[in-house]
Each structure stands twice: as C-alpha cells, then as structure tokens.
Enzyme design. Structure first.
Site, PDB file in Angstrom:
ATOM      1  N   CYS A   1       0.859  -1.173   0.000  1.00  0.00           N
ATOM      2  CA  CYS A   1       0.000   0.000   0.000  1.00  0.00           C
ATOM      3  C   CYS A   1       0.898   1.227   0.000  1.00  0.00           C
ATOM      4  O   CYS A   1       2.082   1.144   0.277  1.00  0.00           O
ATOM      5  CB  CYS A   1      -0.869   0.038   1.244  1.00  0.00           C
ATOM      6  SG  CYS A   1      -1.872  -1.432   1.457  1.00  0.00           S
TER       7      CYS A   1
ATOM      8  N   ARG B   1       1.807   1.278  -5.923  1.00  0.00           N
ATOM      9  CA  ARG B   1       1.989   0.365  -4.805  1.00  0.00           C
ATOM     10  C   ARG B   1       0.713  -0.403  -4.460  1.00  0.00           C
ATOM     11  O   ARG B   1       0.732  -1.335  -3.650  1.00  0.00           O
ATOM     12  CB  ARG B   1       2.442   1.138  -3.569  1.00  0.00           C
ATOM     13  CG  ARG B   1       3.756   1.836  -3.729  1.00  0.00           C
ATOM     14  CD  ARG B   1       4.067   2.661  -2.510  1.00  0.00           C
ATOM     15  NE  ARG B   1       4.315   1.828  -1.357  1.00  0.00           N
ATOM     16  CZ  ARG B   1       5.507   1.343  -1.032  1.00  0.00           C
ATOM     17  NH1 ARG B   1       6.551   1.623  -1.768  1.00  0.00           N
ATOM     18  NH2 ARG B   1       5.664   0.593   0.030  1.00  0.00           N
TER      19      ARG B   1
ATOM     20  N   TRP C   1      -3.588  -1.991  -1.487  1.00  0.00           N
ATOM     21  CA  TRP C   1      -3.479  -3.303  -2.131  1.00  0.00           C
ATOM     22  C   TRP C   1      -3.933  -4.282  -1.067  1.00  0.00           C
ATOM     23  O   TRP C   1      -3.239  -4.495  -0.063  1.00  0.00           O
ATOM     24  CB  TRP C   1      -2.030  -3.562  -2.555  1.00  0.00           C
ATOM     25  CG  TRP C   1      -1.827  -4.826  -3.329  1.00  0.00           C
ATOM     26  CD1 TRP C   1      -2.006  -4.997  -4.672  1.00  0.00           C
ATOM     27  CD2 TRP C   1      -1.385  -6.086  -2.823  1.00  0.00           C
ATOM     28  NE1 TRP C   1      -1.703  -6.298  -5.022  1.00  0.00           N
ATOM     29  CE2 TRP C   1      -1.318  -6.982  -3.915  1.00  0.00           C
ATOM     30  CE3 TRP C   1      -1.031  -6.553  -1.567  1.00  0.00           C
ATOM     31  CZ2 TRP C   1      -0.912  -8.312  -3.774  1.00  0.00           C
ATOM     32  CZ3 TRP C   1      -0.633  -7.880  -1.429  1.00  0.00           C
ATOM     33  CH2 TRP C   1      -0.569  -8.738  -2.530  1.00  0.00           C
TER      34      TRP C   1
ATOM     35  N   ASN D   1       0.461   0.732   6.006  1.00  0.00           N
ATOM     36  CA  ASN D   1       0.989  -0.185   4.996  1.00  0.00           C
ATOM     37  C   ASN D   1       1.686  -1.298   5.750  1.00  0.00           C
ATOM     38  O   ASN D   1       2.545  -1.036   6.595  1.00  0.00           O
ATOM     39  CB  ASN D   1       1.991   0.560   4.101  1.00  0.00           C
ATOM     40  CG  ASN D   1       2.793  -0.396   3.229  1.00  0.00           C
ATOM     41  OD1 ASN D   1       2.269  -1.415   2.785  1.00  0.00           O
ATOM     42  ND2 ASN D   1       4.052  -0.071   2.983  1.00  0.00           N
ATOM     43  N   GLY D   2       1.315  -2.549   5.454  1.00  0.00           N
ATOM     44  CA  GLY D   2       1.942  -3.677   6.144  1.00  0.00           C
ATOM     45  C   GLY D   2       0.876  -4.674   6.558  1.00  0.00           C
ATOM     46  O   GLY D   2      -0.255  -4.629   6.066  1.00  0.00           O
TER      47      GLY D   2
ATOM     48  N   GLU E   1      12.495 -14.464 -17.586  1.00  0.00           N
ATOM     49  CA  GLU E   1      12.132 -13.062 -17.378  1.00  0.00           C
ATOM     50  C   GLU E   1      11.067 -12.620 -18.394  1.00  0.00           C
ATOM     51  O   GLU E   1      10.128 -11.889 -18.066  1.00  0.00           O
ATOM     52  CB  GLU E   1      13.392 -12.181 -17.456  1.00  0.00           C
ATOM     53  CG  GLU E   1      13.161 -10.685 -17.424  1.00  0.00           C
ATOM     54  CD  GLU E   1      12.403 -10.175 -16.197  1.00  0.00           C
ATOM     55  OE1 GLU E   1      12.189 -10.933 -15.250  1.00  0.00           O
ATOM     56  OE2 GLU E   1      11.987  -9.004 -16.227  1.00  0.00           O
TER      57      GLU E   1
ATOM     58  N   LYS F   1       7.301 -11.255 -17.562  1.00  0.00           N
ATOM     59  CA  LYS F   1       6.837  -9.952 -18.053  1.00  0.00           C
ATOM     60  C   LYS F   1       5.499 -10.108 -18.754  1.00  0.00           C
ATOM     61  O   LYS F   1       4.563  -9.373 -18.513  1.00  0.00           O
ATOM     62  CB  LYS F   1       7.891  -9.417 -19.030  1.00  0.00           C
ATOM     63  CG  LYS F   1       8.244  -7.994 -19.008  1.00  0.00           C
ATOM     64  CD  LYS F   1       9.103  -7.485 -17.912  1.00  0.00           C
ATOM     65  CE  LYS F   1       8.712  -7.830 -16.515  1.00  0.00           C
ATOM     66  NZ  LYS F   1       9.764  -7.658 -15.546  1.00  0.00           N
TER      67      LYS F   1
ATOM     68  N   GLU G   1       2.547 -11.083 -16.347  1.00  0.00           N
ATOM     69  CA  GLU G   1       2.096 -10.130 -15.329  1.00  0.00           C
ATOM     70  C   GLU G   1       1.314  -8.949 -15.895  1.00  0.00           C
ATOM     71  O   GLU G   1       0.453  -8.408 -15.211  1.00  0.00           O
ATOM     72  CB  GLU G   1       3.236  -9.671 -14.408  1.00  0.00           C
ATOM     73  CG  GLU G   1       4.295  -8.791 -14.998  1.00  0.00           C
ATOM     74  CD  GLU G   1       5.362  -8.387 -13.962  1.00  0.00           C
ATOM     75  OE1 GLU G   1       6.502  -8.171 -14.362  1.00  0.00           O
ATOM     76  OE2 GLU G   1       5.051  -8.278 -12.776  1.00  0.00           O
TER      77      GLU G   1
ATOM     78  N   HIS H   1      10.773 -33.304 -22.948  1.00  0.00           N
ATOM     79  CA  HIS H   1      10.632 -34.115 -21.733  1.00  0.00           C
ATOM     80  C   HIS H   1       9.303 -33.853 -21.034  1.00  0.00           C
ATOM     81  O   HIS H   1       9.142 -34.223 -19.875  1.00  0.00           O
ATOM     82  CB  HIS H   1      11.807 -33.838 -20.782  1.00  0.00           C
ATOM     83  CG  HIS H   1      13.128 -34.279 -21.340  1.00  0.00           C
ATOM     84  ND1 HIS H   1      13.475 -35.611 -21.459  1.00  0.00           N
ATOM     85  CD2 HIS H   1      14.167 -33.582 -21.860  1.00  0.00           C
ATOM     86  CE1 HIS H   1      14.680 -35.703 -22.008  1.00  0.00           C
ATOM     87  NE2 HIS H   1      15.118 -34.485 -22.272  1.00  0.00           N
TER      88      HIS H   1
ATOM     89  N   LYS I   1       3.835  -2.865  -6.947  1.00  0.00           N
ATOM     90  CA  LYS I   1       5.240  -2.693  -7.301  1.00  0.00           C
ATOM     91  C   LYS I   1       6.176  -3.251  -6.250  1.00  0.00           C
ATOM     92  O   LYS I   1       7.159  -3.903  -6.551  1.00  0.00           O
ATOM     93  CB  LYS I   1       5.504  -1.202  -7.510  1.00  0.00           C
ATOM     94  CG  LYS I   1       6.947  -0.856  -7.854  1.00  0.00           C
ATOM     95  CD  LYS I   1       7.302  -1.339  -9.233  1.00  0.00           C
ATOM     96  CE  LYS I   1       8.695  -0.926  -9.661  1.00  0.00           C
ATOM     97  NZ  LYS I   1       9.151  -1.737 -10.811  1.00  0.00           N
TER      98      LYS I   1
HETATM   99  O1  M6R Z   1      11.832  -4.524  -5.639  1.00  0.00           O
HETATM  100  P1  M6R Z   1      12.300  -5.897  -5.941  1.00  0.00           P
HETATM  101  O2  M6R Z   1      13.304  -5.957  -7.040  1.00  0.00           O
HETATM  102  O3  M6R Z   1      12.820  -6.610  -4.710  1.00  0.00           O
HETATM  103  O4  M6R Z   1      11.025  -6.689  -6.403  1.00  0.00           O
HETATM  104  C1  M6R Z   1      11.071  -8.059  -6.658  1.00  0.00           C
HETATM  105  C2  M6R Z   1       9.854  -8.514  -7.419  1.00  0.00           C
HETATM  106  O5  M6R Z   1       8.701  -8.292  -6.666  1.00  0.00           O
HETATM  107  C3  M6R Z   1       9.714  -7.798  -8.765  1.00  0.00           C
HETATM  108  O6  M6R Z   1      10.843  -7.968  -9.551  1.00  0.00           O
HETATM  109  C4  M6R Z   1       8.487  -8.327  -9.524  1.00  0.00           C
HETATM  110  O7  M6R Z   1       8.692  -9.648  -9.905  1.00  0.00           O
HETATM  111  C5  M6R Z   1       8.201  -7.428 -10.732  1.00  0.00           C
HETATM  112  N1  M6R Z   1       6.812  -7.123 -10.782  1.00  0.00           N
HETATM  113  C6  M6R Z   1       8.578  -8.036 -12.023  1.00  0.00           C
HETATM  114  O8  M6R Z   1       8.273  -7.243 -13.116  1.00  0.00           O
END
Ligand code: M6R
Length: 617
Positions: free
Chosen positions: A2, A27, A76, A102-103, A490, A494, A497, A513, A612
C-alpha cells in the site's frame, strides 16, 4: 503493497494528498482514501472509495474539504476485499482519530477479540482497524495525558507484523504521528510544511530534503519541524538527506505509460549504471572500479550466494553465468522466500549479493538478515538509495536506473544486469581469469551496449506489429539454452504479469521431456538464440514445436540466417559478446509484453492483483 502519505503545512491538504497518492498508486490501486482535519470546525473529514484513485478524486471534487493537515492511502488488499469500508483511513468510534497503514498486523485476530470484549464495534474486515482502536483505547486509558504520541507508542507495543503508519487526531490539530517497522517511510521536510510518504517520488514535487525513518522509530510532524524518536519515545537526532532524483524523472514525459517510458529509458539508464564504474588510463586502457565496494574484498570470496525475488531473481540467475563464466567462482542463486526458510548452509568466505529494485521486498530483506546473521558479507544491489536493504547491507551498489514506477520491472533489470557484468568482469580480472587484451575487449563491448539498446528501440514498431498479430495467443512459451533460458524466464514473467497471457519458460532441451504436450496450433513459441554453439539444437527445438502447429519467433544476432527456414519470424538484435547478450535480448520481449497488454486493453502500469513493492510476506 500500500502507499501512505501525510501533509501538514499552510496549503490545502486535499490536492497535496491526491498528488502524492497518484505517485504512490503503483503500490496498490484497489481503493484509496483521505482523512483531513477540517477548518473551521476541527472535525475529521474522511472519504474513501473502492477502485482507482480517480474514484476518490471524483468524490473530493464534488465535496472539497478545507484543511491543511491530512493523511492518505492507496490500498493493495491483504485482509478484507477491496471495498469502501475496507479502504483506509480507519477511524475510532468517536471519529476523532484516523490511521493509514501499509503492512500486515499478524496478531490482529486476538487484538480484535480483545477490543471487541471492550465493546469496540468494527466497521471493516481489515487488520489495520485494530490499530486505531488501540490508539483510542490507550488515549482514553490515561485520559489523554501522554497525548496522541503516547497512545500510539503504547499501541505499537501490542502489534506484531509490519507497519508504516500515520495517525492524526482532531484533539491534536498541530501534528501527525508516524511510525515504521519492516515497511518504508520517508519524511519530506519543506518550508513551513512537512510531508510523509512510503516512497520518494510522492515527495519530489514538494521537497528533496528527507529524513528516513529507521526500524521501530516514530516521528511527530509539525508544520515547522519534525522530530524522530526511538520506540521508547526518546528523541533521536537524524541528519536530513537529499534525494538526487528529480521530479521530471518520476513523470511519464509524453509516453502513454511509465512502462513504455522506462523501456525506452534503458540506453540512458545503462549508460548511467556503467559510466561511474569505468575509469580510463592515460594510454586509453579501460578499468572497472566500484568505489562503493572499497574494503569488500570481493576477490577473496570462496563462493557467491545471490538471493532475490521475481525479476531481480532472474538477474541473479544470469549473475551465476557471469560470475562462473568470467571469474570462475562458484555461485548459488536462491529465491529469497525459499532461502529464508530452507536452513541454508553458509561457510566462511561466502559473499552474498542481494538484489532488489525497491530495496524493500520483505522476503529479500529477511534473506539478507539471515545472511548477515550467519556472518556473511552482504552486498546490496538496489535502485533505491536510502531503502532498508541499502541501509542494512554491508555494502551497497546503486544500480542508478532512476525511479522505476511501472509494476513490471524493465530498466531496473537491465541495470542490475549491467552491474553484475561489471562486477563479474572486474572479479575475473582480479582473480587472474581474464587477461589484459580480453578484458579490454569485453569492457569495450559493454561500453557499446547503451547505443545498441537504442538501436533495438529504434525498431520497436516491428515488435508492436508482431504483438498486434499475436496478442491473443492462448499460450506463449519462451525457450532458450544457458543464459537464454534465464532471459526466457524473465520474458515469460513480463508477459504474464501485464498481458495475463499464460506464458512459461523452458530450457529448450527440456521441451521434449514434457512441456511439448502443451504445444498446439494456438501456441506461440519464442526462442532466444545467442549461444552460437547451440544454434543447431535450437533449430531442432523450434521444429519440434512448429511440427505441432505452433508459430515460432526467434530472437537472435543481426545477420544470423540459421533460423530463417525454421521460424515464422526472426527479430534481430545487435551483436555483442555472448555473456552480455541478455542486456539486449530482453528488450524485444519487454516490448512484446507491453504491446500485448495494450492490445488487450490492460493497464500495463497497474496490472491486476499486483503491486510494485512487495513489503509483506
Ligand atoms: O523490488 P524488488 O526488485 O525486490 O522486487 C522483486 C519482485 O517483486 C519484482 O521484480 C516483480 O517480480 C516485478 N513485478 C517483475 O516485473
């Protein structure tokens, strides 16, 4: 998770809070709210709205509160579905105290029972609501003698879990009380006004002078000053720091989305990461030097352990290829959330590299603390100066990518990779594995990377058109070998998500396999091919997929013809040294994910269910 913010000063709080929440919306964006101390009247004006921030902005446009003190929140959801009632701020029964948080309060259930037994009626399903009732309880318990600060201090002692929070009370119209544990909180110091926020971009429009609140600290913000305290309420002298980022770098700058802007910023970000670490001698020879690692004794490491989450974990996997390939040093890579619970073996001489864009990811921080407890030296690779990771690690390498606001990480990833390339190269040289001429050749190759990234971006329309043809595929599989496999991971992350397309990554040799059972005419297979010695193998893997009806895309070196016959489409990237190929090959995949999301009508900056910065477990 949040975002929280607060304002006290001489201006109207509502627009300041809304502006800050806009910057924090990445966030969390399932609901938002504000509490503002009304003038005149001195009552708390609280408005909350489910959905994006515009819903709250609409409410405030219809009914604008007047008042120069307030707090705000963008949510969030963790406990309780997104709804008006569950949105923050939460208020006590009298409506005089408001809290944003937040938390996660892990012991909220017994606290709720305890409060209910004292006739507290809850209005939401959140864990946060216990905080405001506890504050009220302790405020009334001593008849307000220790003030709102004393009540917050006592309430915090009852909480288990993580929090960054801000509390206001209409009985104390001159202050905001804030506190943090395991969630970030920054205080912005202005002229005749002070602010607080979960993250720096929310403050940049008002001030660059900040105080970072440390673990378990509290703060009291007044109009003309801010005091910091330890958990026992003793004053702490905290030196203000200056944020280097400018407000402009936290704006979209003409791009449709932050993600597209950040993808396009990669040439500059890569240059910014590289430049301060390159030194040129009078004879033109290049050297790599990380001033920030003086005393880190990298070359003495017997083993490197890398931990991270998500995209940063993928950078770590590529780090293994780099350190093992260039410096011949063994590397173990672990997902931080796994590492922290698997009772890992550590040995003297272990060097830990902990990677995190935000420097606030809860699992990554826990892994770092575990590594430190085991006596390891920890280098943090992070993009946020002043983040918890940066402050707690033994050494910090700043990736210097600039603020990354889109949920999907792009420029932070390539900047992390650039740092790992530089570290691996310098370690290879220090360990005598890379000799003079080869070292110079490799460093010069890295120097060309920012321009080469620009060359790929200059052709982004090709990827856009490709995405327009393939965005509705029901499955997209990425595959490759060696480092190309990590780039596939990666790429799949991407795509899934932000476009919500089912997407997986396979080591190309593993296709037969098992995963090949999933391949059908609705499948797109994208193969990365930058490992020249394995091109024949990749051609075979592509044919295995296309024989089952899949369409195939290959991403390979400029001018390479090995895939023309097997693939439906080939996307070319400029040639670089093989260990550095991920710095370039990921860019078309980032663009593909972005354009697929846009084609589907998704908001790539704020994908569903994500936030984020994952500051809770
Ligand atoms: O802030 P961080 O690099 O520690 O975050 C790690 C992951 O949460 C972050 O890379 C997440 O997988 C992204 N949404 C990927 O695009």
């Amino acid at each position: 998770m949040c975002g929280i913010t607060g304002y006290i000063g001489g201006r109207q709080a509502a627009p300041v809070l809304l502006g800050a929440l806009e910057k924090l919306e990445y966030r969390g964006y399932d609901s938002a709210g504000v509490a503002i101390l009304e003038e005149p009247g001195g009552r708390l004006f609280v408005r909350k709205a489910e959905g994006r921030l515009q819903a709250l902005a609409g409410l405030l446009a219809r009914e604008t509160p007047r008042g120069a003190l307030g707090i705000g929140h963008t949510r969030w959801a963790t406990h309780g579905e997104p709804s008006d009632d569950n949105a923050h701020p939460h208020t006590d029964l009298s409506g005089k105290i408001a809290v944003v948080h937040n938390g996660i309060i892990e012991n909220y259930a017994p606290l709720k029972e305890w409060l209910q037994a004292r006739n507290v009626v809850f209005k939401s399903d959140t864990d946060t609501e216990v905080i405001v009732h506890l504050v009220d309880y302790y405020h009334r318990e001593d008849a307000g003698r220790s003030g709102i600060f004393g009540a917050v201090k006592k309430a915090l002692r009852r909480l288990e879990g993580s929090y960054a929070l801000a509390v206001i009370s209409s009985d104390f119209p001159d202050r905001i009380i804030a506190a943090r544990k395991d969630s970030p909180l920054i205080i912005g110091l202005g002229q005749g006004e002070n602010l607080l926020a979960s993250d720096a971009p929310a403050l940049l429009a008002h001030t660059k002078t900040v105080l970072y609140l440390e673990e378990r600290e509290l703060a009291a913000l007044y109009r003309d000053h801010a005091d910091v305290f330890n958990e026992d309420g003793e004053r702490i002298i905290r030196r203000p720091e200056t944020i280097e980022w400018d407000n402009e770098s936290a704006e979209k700058g003409g791009f449709a989305h932050f993600m597209l802007k950040e993808i396009n910023e990669q040439p500059r970000a890569l240059g910014n990461t590289l430049r301060p670490r390159l030194k040129q001698a009078a004879d033109g020879a290049l050297d790599i030097h990380f001033d920030e690692l003086a005393g880190a004794a990298l070359a003495e490491a017997k083993r490197i352990v890398i931990t991270a989450c998500g995209t940063a974990y993928h950078a770590g996997l590529l780090g293994k290829f780099l350190f093992e390939g260039l410096a011949r040093i063994p590397v173990e890579v672990d997902i931080a959330s796994e590492y922290r619970y698997r009772n890992p073996l550590s040995a003297p001489g272990d060097l830990f590299i902990v990677i995190s864009q935000s420097g606030e990811t809860a699992d990554t921080l826990a892994a770092m603390r575990l590594a430190k407890k085991a006596g390891g030296r920890v280098i943090a690779l992070t993009n946020v100066i002043g983040s918890t990771l940066a402050r707690e690690a033994d050494f910090t390498v700043n990736t210097l990518a600039g603020p990354e606001l889109a949920v999907a990480s792009t420029k932070a990833f390539t900047s992390q990779l650039m740092c790992l390339c530089l570290l691996a190269l310098s370690l290879g040289r220090d360990r005598g594995r890379i000799k003079g001429g080869e070292f110079q050749r490799l460093v010069r190759a890295l120097q060309r990377i920012p321009d080469q990234a620009g060359d790929i971006l200059a052709k982004q329309e090709t990827v856009q058109k490709f995405a327009a043809r393939h965005f509705n595929k029901n499955k997209v599989f990425f595959m490759g070998r060696q480092a190309d496999y990590c780039v596939s991971m990666e790429s799949a992350l991407k795509l899934k998500e932000i476009s919500y397309t089912h997407s997986e990554a396979f080591a190309a040799g593993e296709l037969k396999h098992g995963p090949i059972a999933l391949v059908d005419p609705g499948t797109l297979v994208a193969a990365f091919a930058t490992q020249d010695a394995l091109f024949d193998k990749i051609v075979s893997n592509i044919r295995e997929a296309t024989a089952r009806g899949a369409k195939a895309l290959v991403i390979t070196w400029e001018g390479e013809r090995a895939f023309n016959a097997a693939a439906d489409e080939v996307f070319f990237i400029p040639k670089t040294e093989t260990p550095f190929s991920p710095l370039l090959s990921i860019i078309p995949a980032q663009l593909f994910a972005y354009y697929c999301a846009v084609q589907k009508g998704n908001d790539p900056d704020k994908p569903r269910n994500l936030a984020k910065s994952v500051t809770v477990e």
